[in-house]
Design an enzyme around this catalytic site. Structure first.
Site, mmCIF file in Angstrom:
data_model
loop_
_atom_site.group_PDB
_atom_site.id
_atom_site.type_symbol
_atom_site.label_atom_id
_atom_site.label_comp_id
_atom_site.label_asym_id
_atom_site.label_seq_id
_atom_site.Cartn_x
_atom_site.Cartn_y
_atom_site.Cartn_z
ATOM 1 N N SER A 1 19.494 -0.442 17.375
ATOM 2 C CA SER A 1 19.312 0.092 16.028
ATOM 3 C C SER A 1 19.470 1.607 16.028
ATOM 4 O O SER A 1 19.495 2.255 17.079
ATOM 5 C CB SER A 1 17.923 -0.282 15.496
ATOM 6 O OG SER A 1 16.908 0.238 16.348
ATOM 7 N N GLY B 1 7.122 9.750 6.977
ATOM 8 C CA GLY B 1 6.923 8.413 7.527
ATOM 9 C C GLY B 1 5.711 8.366 8.423
ATOM 10 O O GLY B 1 5.626 9.114 9.406
ATOM 11 N N GLY C 1 4.572 5.591 10.105
ATOM 12 C CA GLY C 1 4.573 4.412 10.974
ATOM 13 C C GLY C 1 4.353 4.824 12.416
ATOM 14 O O GLY C 1 3.877 5.925 12.705
ATOM 15 N N VAL C 2 4.740 3.938 13.341
ATOM 16 C CA VAL C 2 4.504 4.183 14.764
ATOM 17 C C VAL C 2 5.170 5.476 15.225
ATOM 18 O O VAL C 2 4.553 6.316 15.889
ATOM 19 C CB VAL C 2 4.998 2.988 15.605
ATOM 20 C CG1 VAL C 2 4.860 3.290 17.084
ATOM 21 C CG2 VAL C 2 4.213 1.729 15.256
ATOM 22 N N ILE C 3 6.457 5.655 14.895
ATOM 23 C CA ILE C 3 7.186 6.846 15.337
ATOM 24 C C ILE C 3 6.523 8.107 14.789
ATOM 25 O O ILE C 3 6.305 9.083 15.511
ATOM 26 C CB ILE C 3 8.659 6.767 14.897
ATOM 27 C CG1 ILE C 3 9.366 5.580 15.565
ATOM 28 C CG2 ILE C 3 9.396 8.065 15.220
ATOM 29 C CD1 ILE C 3 10.765 5.301 15.029
ATOM 30 N N VAL D 1 3.367 8.735 13.667
ATOM 31 C CA VAL D 1 2.030 9.117 14.155
ATOM 32 C C VAL D 1 2.073 9.541 15.626
ATOM 33 O O VAL D 1 1.322 10.430 16.045
ATOM 34 C CB VAL D 1 0.990 7.989 13.938
ATOM 35 C CG1 VAL D 1 0.822 7.697 12.458
ATOM 36 C CG2 VAL D 1 1.330 6.725 14.705
ATOM 37 N N VAL E 1 8.647 11.611 -1.162
ATOM 38 C CA VAL E 1 9.391 12.863 -1.043
ATOM 39 C C VAL E 1 10.572 12.818 -2.013
ATOM 40 O O VAL E 1 11.363 11.877 -1.998
ATOM 41 C CB VAL E 1 9.888 13.080 0.395
ATOM 42 C CG1 VAL E 1 10.754 14.348 0.482
ATOM 43 C CG2 VAL E 1 8.709 13.178 1.354
ATOM 44 N N HIS F 1 -16.945 -4.701 36.286
ATOM 45 C CA HIS F 1 -17.711 -3.539 35.809
ATOM 46 C C HIS F 1 -17.655 -2.430 36.855
ATOM 47 O O HIS F 1 -17.768 -2.717 38.052
ATOM 48 C CB HIS F 1 -19.166 -3.946 35.563
ATOM 49 C CG HIS F 1 -20.066 -2.791 35.246
ATOM 50 N ND1 HIS F 1 -20.119 -2.214 33.996
ATOM 51 C CD2 HIS F 1 -20.930 -2.086 36.033
ATOM 52 C CE1 HIS F 1 -20.980 -1.225 34.004
ATOM 53 N NE2 HIS F 1 -21.501 -1.123 35.239
#
Length: 460
Positions: free
Chosen positions: A138, A173, A175-177, A179, A230, A435
């Site tokens: 993509s 934006g 989204g993942v990219i 943030v 925007v 643990h």
């Protein structure tokens, strides 16, 4: 030259599929127009996470006094940060090339075009093959905003290419990219603003995660604007975004603007003009076995119409597609796909969320553990985080999990294993978690499905 399979695109979907095919005795060629590893390795996952690691190191140094360590005169060298990124990428590229060679796959560099089923042209040479697989990935989606072509308006591709010394950055934006880059550049001393159209950041994730992430970012000094659109970008002294939110028009100035509004399938020029391949939702349509509308031609990963855009999903699809074309049982359950976000704290999710379960009127049980009580979390100096697990109320099977805590991306696979194998509450609570580890928080979340968590204060 004749092959059993020619794979177009050497990203995480393509090269993995090529290796699996070679393991099954197929004569394989792998075609790449750039570098092996695709976007994930060269312009996405790996370089981003390398920079995130550097940003996390900066954060740890700034907070070192909490651990009795005093550090003065902190200096950040962007040239050296990017050099480290390039070194990691180059080493992994060389590793993949070595794997391809070791599996006796012919690696061909050039631009490929499918002429028809069984025939493919690479630059000026024509090849014959029994099967063709398209794995061309993509490219960033560019929204139609006036001024978006101005110098300084970047996608992740350009942002990762050259070192920079931005003092102000606007990210369109959330989204993942968006943030992840916000956290990187904020920690490296850049003033960051995120503008997101949806009501929350990470709109495809659990609502609680989205809201808490916004709080984390704001606490770190990142400005977050949601429900905003925007409208224009222009240059005065700075690059300026004009956006509307709550019926009001606002502006924000920056040295650079990152476009992080998603990605679209990349198959321009892959098929000869006369080849009528079915397209669905701007991606190549494929059936359950990833065969396109033309018999003998397959498509996987971001370029195909099935599933979300994730590197590990592309790899799994590639393996399943190769197994299917060899009339063998598929290996991966593609209905259960974990998603990860490499913020601080990390975020990971798999299966159904509590919100979606309610929207579907599904009867579920929720077990949640606050990681503030976890020993390793305290040692690391973290305070915000949780593990949430979802089980079906009738069958008692684990059907989802959402994590927001340190090491969340490493721990999500335990929940994926439980969902894929249809494990019940009783079966997962039989697992002993060592643990002290972050992982023992999973055991507490499992126990809280029954209201029996040892380290959780009972509700009155």
């Amino acid at each position: 030259m004749k092959y059993d399979l020619i794979v177009v695109g050497a990203g995480p979907g393509g090269y993995v599929a090529a290796i699996k095919a070679a393991q099954l005795g197929m004569k394989v060629a792998l075609v790449e127009n750039d570098r092996v590893g695709g976007t994930c390795l060269n312009k996405g996952c790996i370089p981003t996470k390398t920079l995130l690691h550097s940003a996390e190191t900066v954060r740890e140094i700034k907070n070192a006094s909490e651990n009795g360590i005093k550090v003065s005169n902190l200096q950040i060298n962007m040239e050296e940060l990017y050099a480290k990124k390039n070194k990691v990428v180059d080493n992994l590229v060389q590793g993949i090339e070595g794997l391809v060679k070791a599996n006796k796959i012919e690696l061909i560099f050039g631009k490929a075009q499918v002429i028809k089923a069984g025939v493919i042209k690479i630059d000026e040479t024509t090849y014959e093959t029994k099967k063709i697989m398209i794995a061309t990935g993509s490219t960033p989606t560019i929204p139609p905003i006036p001024g978006i072509d101005l110098p300084g308006v970047l996608t992740s591709n350009e942002l990762l290419t050259e070192p920079n010394d931005y003092k102000k950055m606007t990210i369109i934006g959330g989204g993942v990219i968006g943030v992840e880059f916000a956290m990187i550049f904020n920690e490296l001393g850049c003033e960051v603003t995120i503008i997101e159209t949806a009501a929350t950041l990470l709109p495809n994730f659990d609502n609680e995660i989205s809201k808490k992430l916004a709080l984390v970012l704001k606490k770190q000094g990142i400005k977050v604007v949601t429900k905003a659109v925007v409208t224009t970008i222009f240059r005065d002294q700075y690059l300026t975004c004009t956006y509307t939110t709550k019926g009001k028009e606002n502006t924000v100035e920056a040295d650079a603007i990152l476009i992080a509004t998603g990605r679209k399938s990349n198959f321009e020029g892959v098929f000869a003009p006369e080849l009528n391949v079915k397209i669905e939702n701007q991606s190549i349509w494929v059936d359950d076995y990833f065969e396109t509308s033309i018999k003998g031609i397959y498509a996987i990963g971001d370029v195909a119409s099935r599933g979300i855009q994730l590197a590990h999903l592309a790899s799994a699809q590639g393996v399943n597609a190769v197994l299917a074309m060899n009339q063998l049982p598929v290996e991966y359950d593609l209905n259960v796909v974990p998603s990860c976000v490499y913020t601080t704290p990390e975020i990971a999710s798999v299966g159904i969320t509590e919100t979606r379960a309610k929207d579907q009127n599904s009867s579920v049980i929720v077990g949640k553990y606050n990681m503030a009580g976890n020993g390793k979390t305290m040692i690391a100096g973290a305070s915000l985080g949780f593990i949430k697990v979802i089980a079906d109320a009738q069958s008692k099977k684990i059907i989802g999990a959402q994590l927001m805590c340190d090491r969340a991306t490493d721990m999500i696979s335990e929940f994926t294993t439980a969902i894929v194998n249809g494990l019940t509450i009783n079966e997962v609570t039989a697992i002993i978690h060592p643990h002290p580890t972050y992982n023992e928080g999973i055991g507490e979340a499992y126990e809280n499905l029954q209201g029996l968590g040892i380290h959780t204060i009972p509700k009155k």
